[in-house]
Design a protein around this motif. Sequence first.
Motif, PDB file in Angstrom:
ATOM      1  N   TYR A   1      41.488  39.540  41.556  1.00 28.27           N
ATOM      2  CA  TYR A   1      42.952  39.486  41.678  1.00 28.27           C
ATOM      3  C   TYR A   1      43.362  38.516  42.785  1.00 28.27           C
ATOM      4  CZ  TYR A   1      44.139  43.465  38.603  1.00 28.27           C
ATOM      5  OH  TYR A   1      44.359  44.296  37.520  1.00 28.27           O
ATOM      6  N   MET A   2      42.660  38.565  43.918  1.00 28.78           N
ATOM      7  CA  MET A   2      43.017  37.677  45.026  1.00 28.78           C
ATOM      8  C   MET A   2      42.813  36.215  44.651  1.00 28.78           C
ATOM      9  SD  MET A   2      42.016  39.541  48.618  1.00 28.78           S
ATOM     10  CE  MET A   2      40.325  39.947  48.250  1.00 28.78           C
ATOM     11  N   ARG A   3      41.724  35.925  43.927  1.00 29.33           N
ATOM     12  CA  ARG A   3      41.471  34.539  43.523  1.00 29.33           C
ATOM     13  C   ARG A   3      42.510  34.053  42.521  1.00 29.33           C
ATOM     14  NH1 ARG A   3      35.337  32.851  42.516  1.00 29.33           N
ATOM     15  NH2 ARG A   3      36.306  30.825  42.959  1.00 29.33           N
TER      16      ARG A   3
ATOM     17  N   ARG B   1      52.280  44.583  31.538  1.00 26.86           N
ATOM     18  CA  ARG B   1      52.999  45.831  31.755  1.00 26.86           C
ATOM     19  C   ARG B   1      52.203  46.762  32.663  1.00 26.86           C
ATOM     20  NH1 ARG B   1      51.195  50.310  29.321  1.00 26.86           N
ATOM     21  NH2 ARG B   1      49.636  50.151  27.661  1.00 26.86           N
ATOM     22  N   LEU B   2      50.867  46.528  32.759  1.00 32.08           N
ATOM     23  CA  LEU B   2      49.993  47.430  33.505  1.00 32.08           C
ATOM     24  C   LEU B   2      48.842  46.655  34.117  1.00 32.08           C
ATOM     25  CD1 LEU B   2      48.886  50.288  34.269  1.00 32.08           C
ATOM     26  CD2 LEU B   2      47.840  50.353  31.983  1.00 32.08           C
ATOM     27  N   CYS B   3      48.674  46.786  35.437  1.00 32.44           N
ATOM     28  CA  CYS B   3      47.485  46.296  36.145  1.00 32.44           C
ATOM     29  C   CYS B   3      46.709  47.498  36.665  1.00 32.44           C
ATOM     30  CB  CYS B   3      47.867  45.398  37.319  1.00 32.44           C
ATOM     31  SG  CYS B   3      48.561  43.805  36.875  1.00 32.44           S
ATOM     32  N   ILE B   4      45.395  47.389  36.656  1.00 33.23           N
ATOM     33  CA  ILE B   4      44.533  48.477  37.114  1.00 33.23           C
ATOM     34  C   ILE B   4      43.537  47.896  38.104  1.00 33.23           C
ATOM     35  CG2 ILE B   4      42.868  50.251  36.434  1.00 33.23           C
ATOM     36  CD1 ILE B   4      44.112  50.027  33.577  1.00 33.23           C
ATOM     37  N   SER B   5      43.352  48.580  39.230  1.00 34.39           N
ATOM     38  CA  SER B   5      42.333  48.141  40.184  1.00 34.39           C
ATOM     39  C   SER B   5      41.564  49.347  40.687  1.00 34.39           C
ATOM     40  CB  SER B   5      42.955  47.383  41.354  1.00 34.39           C
ATOM     41  OG  SER B   5      43.676  48.250  42.196  1.00 34.39           O
ATOM     42  N   THR B   6      40.260  49.168  40.760  1.00 37.65           N
ATOM     43  CA  THR B   6      39.370  50.156  41.373  1.00 37.65           C
ATOM     44  C   THR B   6      38.401  49.357  42.249  1.00 37.65           C
ATOM     45  OG1 THR B   6      37.959  50.074  39.407  1.00 37.65           O
ATOM     46  CG2 THR B   6      39.585  51.825  39.499  1.00 37.65           C
TER      47      THR B   6
ATOM     48  N   VAL C   1      47.694  44.337  29.483  1.00 38.68           N
ATOM     49  CA  VAL C   1      46.981  45.257  30.379  1.00 38.68           C
ATOM     50  C   VAL C   1      45.831  44.471  30.996  1.00 38.68           C
ATOM     51  CG1 VAL C   1      45.623  47.374  30.549  1.00 38.68           C
ATOM     52  CG2 VAL C   1      47.566  47.275  28.977  1.00 38.68           C
ATOM     53  N   LEU C   2      45.687  44.568  32.297  1.00 38.03           N
ATOM     54  CA  LEU C   2      44.638  43.818  32.993  1.00 38.03           C
ATOM     55  C   LEU C   2      43.929  44.723  33.978  1.00 38.03           C
ATOM     56  CD1 LEU C   2      43.136  41.216  33.847  1.00 38.03           C
ATOM     57  CD2 LEU C   2      45.058  40.736  35.392  1.00 38.03           C
ATOM     58  N   GLU C   3      42.599  44.741  33.898  1.00 36.16           N
ATOM     59  CA  GLU C   3      41.769  45.383  34.917  1.00 36.16           C
ATOM     60  C   GLU C   3      40.826  44.330  35.474  1.00 36.16           C
ATOM     61  OE1 GLU C   3      38.620  49.077  35.581  1.00 36.16           O
ATOM     62  OE2 GLU C   3      40.133  49.173  34.004  1.00 36.16           O
ATOM     63  N   ALA C   4      40.812  44.183  36.787  1.00 36.83           N
ATOM     64  CA  ALA C   4      39.984  43.162  37.423  1.00 36.83           C
ATOM     65  C   ALA C   4      39.502  43.669  38.769  1.00 36.83           C
ATOM     66  CB  ALA C   4      40.774  41.857  37.603  1.00 36.83           C
TER      67      ALA C   4
ATOM     68  N   ALA D   1      42.759  43.177  28.850  1.00 38.39           N
ATOM     69  CA  ALA D   1      41.797  42.250  29.458  1.00 38.39           C
ATOM     70  C   ALA D   1      40.993  42.960  30.532  1.00 38.39           C
ATOM     71  CB  ALA D   1      42.528  41.050  30.062  1.00 38.39           C
ATOM     72  N   SER D   2      39.713  42.593  30.602  1.00 42.76           N
ATOM     73  CA  SER D   2      38.829  43.105  31.644  1.00 42.76           C
ATOM     74  C   SER D   2      38.117  41.932  32.293  1.00 42.76           C
ATOM     75  CB  SER D   2      37.807  44.084  31.065  1.00 42.76           C
ATOM     76  OG  SER D   2      36.924  44.533  32.067  1.00 42.76           O
ATOM     77  N   ALA D   3      38.177  41.895  33.635  1.00 46.68           N
ATOM     78  CA  ALA D   3      37.506  40.840  34.401  1.00 46.68           C
ATOM     79  C   ALA D   3      36.798  41.505  35.574  1.00 46.68           C
ATOM     80  CB  ALA D   3      38.519  39.811  34.892  1.00 46.68           C
ATOM     81  N   ILE D   4      35.708  42.206  35.243  1.00 39.90           N
ATOM     82  CA  ILE D   4      35.032  43.024  36.237  1.00 39.90           C
ATOM     83  C   ILE D   4      33.568  42.596  36.332  1.00 39.90           C
ATOM     84  CG2 ILE D   4      36.594  44.966  35.835  1.00 39.90           C
ATOM     85  CD1 ILE D   4      34.295  46.322  34.285  1.00 39.90           C
ATOM     86  N   ALA D   5      32.808  43.352  37.100  1.00 45.01           N
ATOM     87  CA  ALA D   5      31.363  43.175  37.145  1.00 45.01           C
ATOM     88  C   ALA D   5      30.781  44.021  36.016  1.00 45.01           C
ATOM     89  CB  ALA D   5      30.814  43.623  38.498  1.00 45.01           C
TER      90      ALA D   5
END
Length: 532
Positions: free
Chosen positions: A271-273, A289-294, A263-266, A216-220
């Motif tokens: 993430y805070m919301r 199993r995996l979270c990614i943050s940048t 797998v989640l990148e947001a 999953a991707s929840a980015i700009a």
Amino acid sequence: MRLLGGPRPLDPGPLFETLAERGSPTVVRLSRPLDLAPEAGCTWTIPQLAELVREMSAVLTAAKVRPGDRVAIHKRNHWDYALLTSAAARIGAVPALLSHRLAPEALAVLLARLNPVLLVSDRYTLALGGAAHGVRTLCLDGPATGAIALDALRGGPVPAVHRRPDDEPLVINHTSGTTGLPKLVIHSTTSLVRRLSGIEAHRWPVVSVRREDTAASAIAFAHGRAVSWSISALWARPRTVLLVADAEPSLAAPLLRAHRPTVLEALPATYMRWQPLAAEPDTPFADLRLCISTFDAVHPPTVRDFLAASRRRRPIWVQGLGQTETGPLTFRVLTRRSVAEREQRHPTTRDLGRPVPGWVGLRVVDPETMRPVRRGEPGVVLARTPGLCSGYEGEQERWQAKLTGRWFNTGDLGVRTRTGSLRLLDREVDMIPGLSCVELEDVLHDRLPELAEAVVLAAGEGRPPLPVLVTRGGELDLRRWRHAVRDLPPLAEPLLLGWDTLPRTGTGKVCRHQLRSRYLAGVAAHGTGRWT
């Protein structure tokens, strides 16, 4: 380099056709329909996406877009930014992805620098004034005043794929703009695809997307990360890809519950919301199993809550430092144990790990002399990476001012520890001598769980820093506040704001310079801002 048992990823133009030819089984599921195909629903196969990209490349050709032309894309946040990038790249044009969160005056400046032959938008964004810049405009989702309707250009012949040299401009993205007017960053096929996407598409243990994953991707999606993520994640051929266009929990939760991500990148702000969702008994994040943050700083309680939500034995959180210009520079793996609450003030997430081995060089230097400082001493962070962009559109002097030979000035202040990892302090422009704003923010989040956002602003010589707070309930117990800051450096009385009144960039970062201009007007900052 050969990746995943096959050829390396291609540039975005022929990507979907190549994936379809390779028989990719990935199913793409969306939180809402694409703005460029609102009638087509929320579920797509790779062959369907390949056909959509081909069709849109024909539309752009019918709009008289030619190889080398700039095409500005300015619309609501959704993954069709990446699909439109593919369509433009397929015919040799250079897509410039502009966030719909840009202030009108910033949008006007960036469009003037780009001088695009076409602006691609939607009715929602055009209603906000996106068409008032004298640029020929294509509206994706229906008729709009002064714009060409998408249906008027459909049905033309599909052009052949245009092959461009790897070092020519491929895509333009803007920086977040937290410190002022965003910069237009030019990436080539070499920097964005061969290097940044290519190294990520390698099958790394644990941190790579796997075929059995629901990624999953929840980015700009106007950010360059959307392009590199789409290439590397789809190249891995996961079972399911989830694209979340809106961070509002009520809008995102149905998709996340129906197809629990592994797998989640947001964005950190997202993430805070979503922390309340992570705390629910039937959380949609139970299979992570995996979270990614940048993108921005992430606070210890946020990491803690998502790792606790997973029912896996050893879920991990990968935190990275990077910039639009450079791609990833460092990474650190966080576990439940490493973010466990402790009776100590130093936060657990300011240490951003070591440079990507064999790929990135980091140097911390004195901001006046530009000479390296000793381990443990603060300075400005310089980076050397093969994924460095080509420059800034319309601002090459500004670009050259940030280069010292092969070293790029990030504008960040940091410390190299004895073990070689990087501890981030602040942006140089936001600095407070002897303190770290982001460290104080981490501590406040750790001690006050009711905080949804904490921003500490440098208030100038002789004045205590100003804490700007957002609480989940809209109120702040001053007794709890005073107890939480009892052993911290002196802070001014906190300013309490609502979530929606906090100015943010397209990537969810708080616009500190806007807060300063609102609440600290006329107060001189400590930082110089020379490398913003």
